[in-house]
Scaffold this active site. Sequence first.
Site, PDB file in Angstrom:
ATOM      1  CG  ASP A 168      -1.774   1.214   1.350  1.00 37.21           C
ATOM      2  OD1 ASP A 168      -2.888   1.155   0.804  1.00 37.21           O
ATOM      3  OD2 ASP A 168      -1.360   2.239   1.947  1.00 37.21           O
TER       4      ASP A 168
ATOM      5  CE1 TYR B 199       0.796   7.792   2.579  1.00 37.72           C
ATOM      6  CE2 TYR B 199       1.173   5.536   1.906  1.00 37.72           C
ATOM      7  CZ  TYR B 199       0.403   6.473   2.550  1.00 37.72           C
ATOM      8  OH  TYR B 199      -0.752   6.088   3.179  1.00 37.72           O
TER       9      TYR B 199
ATOM     10  CE  LYS C  47      -3.728   4.649   0.779  1.00 36.62           C
ATOM     11  NZ  LYS C  47      -2.286   4.541   1.032  1.00 36.62           N
TER      12      LYS C  47
ATOM     13  CG  HIS D 176      -4.641   9.591   0.621  1.00 35.47           C
ATOM     14  ND1 HIS D 176      -3.308   9.519   0.281  1.00 35.47           N
ATOM     15  CD2 HIS D 176      -4.709   9.165   1.900  1.00 35.47           C
ATOM     16  CE1 HIS D 176      -2.615   9.052   1.316  1.00 35.47           C
ATOM     17  NE2 HIS D 176      -3.442   8.839   2.307  1.00 35.47           N
TER      18      HIS D 176
ATOM     19  CB  ILE E 182      -1.840  -2.046   5.036  1.00 35.39           C
ATOM     20  CG1 ILE E 182      -2.838  -0.942   5.469  1.00 35.39           C
ATOM     21  CG2 ILE E 182      -2.351  -2.786   3.808  1.00 35.39           C
ATOM     22  CD1 ILE E 182      -2.948   0.210   4.477  1.00 35.39           C
TER      23      ILE E 182
ATOM     24  CB  SER F 259       7.681  -2.727  10.530  1.00 31.78           C
ATOM     25  OG  SER F 259       8.933  -2.780  11.177  1.00 31.78           O
ATOM     26  CB  VAL F 260      11.735   0.513   8.104  1.00 27.73           C
ATOM     27  CG1 VAL F 260      10.837   1.374   7.227  1.00 27.73           C
ATOM     28  CG2 VAL F 260      12.011   1.222   9.436  1.00 27.73           C
TER      29      VAL F 260
HETATM   30  P1  NAD Z   1       0.887   1.269  12.010  1.00 20.79           P
HETATM   31  O1  NAD Z   1      -0.261   1.146  12.933  1.00 20.79           O
HETATM   32  O2  NAD Z   1       1.118   0.234  10.973  1.00 20.79           O
HETATM   33  O3  NAD Z   1       2.154   1.442  12.938  1.00 20.79           O
HETATM   34  C1  NAD Z   1       3.457   1.457  12.412  1.00 20.79           C
HETATM   35  C2  NAD Z   1       4.437   1.665  13.557  1.00 20.79           C
HETATM   36  O4  NAD Z   1       4.223   0.694  14.563  1.00 20.79           O
HETATM   37  C3  NAD Z   1       5.864   1.454  13.072  1.00 20.79           C
HETATM   38  O5  NAD Z   1       6.404   2.663  12.587  1.00 20.79           O
HETATM   39  C4  NAD Z   1       6.551   0.961  14.316  1.00 20.79           C
HETATM   40  O6  NAD Z   1       6.927   2.064  15.106  1.00 20.79           O
HETATM   41  C5  NAD Z   1       5.464   0.196  15.032  1.00 20.79           C
HETATM   42  N1  NAD Z   1       5.510  -1.263  14.766  1.00 20.79           N
HETATM   43  C6  NAD Z   1       5.275  -1.912  13.594  1.00 20.79           C
HETATM   44  N2  NAD Z   1       5.393  -3.244  13.771  1.00 20.79           N
HETATM   45  C7  NAD Z   1       5.689  -3.428  15.070  1.00 20.79           C
HETATM   46  C8  NAD Z   1       5.940  -4.579  15.850  1.00 20.79           C
HETATM   47  N3  NAD Z   1       5.865  -5.799  15.336  1.00 20.79           N
HETATM   48  N4  NAD Z   1       6.241  -4.399  17.168  1.00 20.79           N
HETATM   49  C9  NAD Z   1       6.302  -3.182  17.711  1.00 20.79           C
HETATM   50  N5  NAD Z   1       6.075  -2.044  17.027  1.00 20.79           N
HETATM   51  C10 NAD Z   1       5.775  -2.171  15.723  1.00 20.79           C
HETATM   52  O7  NAD Z   1       0.796   2.756  11.398  1.00 20.79           O
HETATM   53  P2  NAD Z   1       0.913   3.457   9.981  1.00 20.79           P
HETATM   54  O8  NAD Z   1       2.249   3.296   9.366  1.00 20.79           O
HETATM   55  O9  NAD Z   1       0.390   4.827  10.195  1.00 20.79           O
HETATM   56  O10 NAD Z   1      -0.181   2.701   9.097  1.00 20.79           O
HETATM   57  C11 NAD Z   1       0.095   1.591   8.276  1.00 20.79           C
HETATM   58  C12 NAD Z   1      -0.122   1.904   6.830  1.00 20.79           C
HETATM   59  O11 NAD Z   1      -1.431   2.423   6.618  1.00 20.79           O
HETATM   60  C13 NAD Z   1       0.781   3.030   6.293  1.00 20.79           C
HETATM   61  O12 NAD Z   1       2.088   2.595   6.047  1.00 20.79           O
HETATM   62  C14 NAD Z   1       0.033   3.432   5.055  1.00 20.79           C
HETATM   63  O13 NAD Z   1       0.287   2.519   4.014  1.00 20.79           O
HETATM   64  C15 NAD Z   1      -1.415   3.336   5.533  1.00 20.79           C
HETATM   65  N6  NAD Z   1      -1.957   4.648   5.966  1.00 20.79           N
HETATM   66  C16 NAD Z   1      -2.994   5.174   5.263  1.00 20.79           C
HETATM   67  C17 NAD Z   1      -3.562   6.381   5.639  1.00 20.79           C
HETATM   68  C18 NAD Z   1      -4.729   6.924   4.883  1.00 20.79           C
HETATM   69  O14 NAD Z   1      -5.125   8.076   5.122  1.00 20.79           O
HETATM   70  N7  NAD Z   1      -5.297   6.187   3.968  1.00 20.79           N
HETATM   71  C19 NAD Z   1      -3.049   7.083   6.751  1.00 20.79           C
HETATM   72  C20 NAD Z   1      -1.977   6.533   7.453  1.00 20.79           C
HETATM   73  C21 NAD Z   1      -1.471   5.310   7.073  1.00 20.79           C
END
Ligand code: NAD
Length: 261
Positions: A32, A37, A62, A95, A216, A219-220
């Site tokens: 996604d 981004y 998006k 979006h 979705i 994590s990096v």
């Molecule tokens: P998320 O809830 O996926 O959290 C990501 C964060 O959680 C990471 O940066 C890390 O700090 C932590 N994390 C991830 N895996 C972990 C693990 N196993 N253990 C501990 N900590 C962990 O938040 P996000 O990145 O905001 O959302 C995920 C995806 O949703 C985004 O990458 C994007 O693709 C999408 N998104 C869409 C919108 C939208 O408006 N449509 C907005 C925000 C995000």
Amino acid sequence: MPQLGFGVYQVPDDEAAETVAAALAAGYRSVDTAALYGNEGGTGKALRESGVPREELFVTTKLWNTDHGHDVALRAFDDSLERLGLDYVDLYLIHWPVPSKDLYVQTWRALAEIHESGRARAVGVSNFEPEHLTRLFEETGVVPAVNQIELHPRLQQPELRAFDAEHGVRTEAWSPLGRGNGVLDDPAVRRAAAKHGKTPAQVVLRWHIQLGNIVIPKSVTPSRIRENLDLFDFELDGDDLREIQRLETGTRVGPDPRTLS
Ligand code: NAD
């Protein structure tokens, strides 16, 4: 659409190729991204060079808020496809509705045309509330395949999930882990994690899976990328689900869709 995918928000373009390659190697097949981004280039490179057959991949991007309106949306889609270096995407989303501009119905007509052209296998929306979805249904008759919304244990969105389901729209959870803020440290989540021999993140993602949400997580970190995929060897029971249901606070990590302009 795979129920579990990989999000790349806030991954810089020059790191996206490596991060997405790690995700594909771990086993993710759904990715996604978004024009916002700024990493469609790096993401597309990883997808094209992965060696995974295109038909096994599920690619979402998006349309950003500055690209609302019929003709602008058509151009924005062409630009995204070019940056990705792909012939088609699997899912193209608006979006945010940006109600103050009142252009999202026109934008949606453009997405319907893109869908008909075959260059987006499916089209949908993100951050749409019932009143925005209703206008799409009534004014175009075209139902979005997906509504991607902020959804995690602190913001469980029961009404919007029910509205989506009632109208045949699949709900996809963004920030499924609540960006890791607090939810993963919550005692109820930690208890369930200890009980099942899994991590707090796996418990929260499993909760989504059992509710039927598409997720979705982002994590990096390679170990977390793998961890977030390893959800299918355990099941939360009724007590776990009830405890997580109590974590609702109505708190958003992102903007309110009704007012974001
Ligand atoms: P998320 O809830 O996926 O959290 C990501 C964060 O959680 C990471 O940066 C890390 O700090 C932590 N994390 C991830 N895996 C972990 C693990 N196993 N253990 C501990 N900590 C962990 O938040 P996000 O990145 O905001 O959302 C995920 C995806 O949703 C985004 O990458 C994007 O693709 C999408 N998104 C869409 C919108 C939208 O408006 N449509 C907005 C925000 C995000």
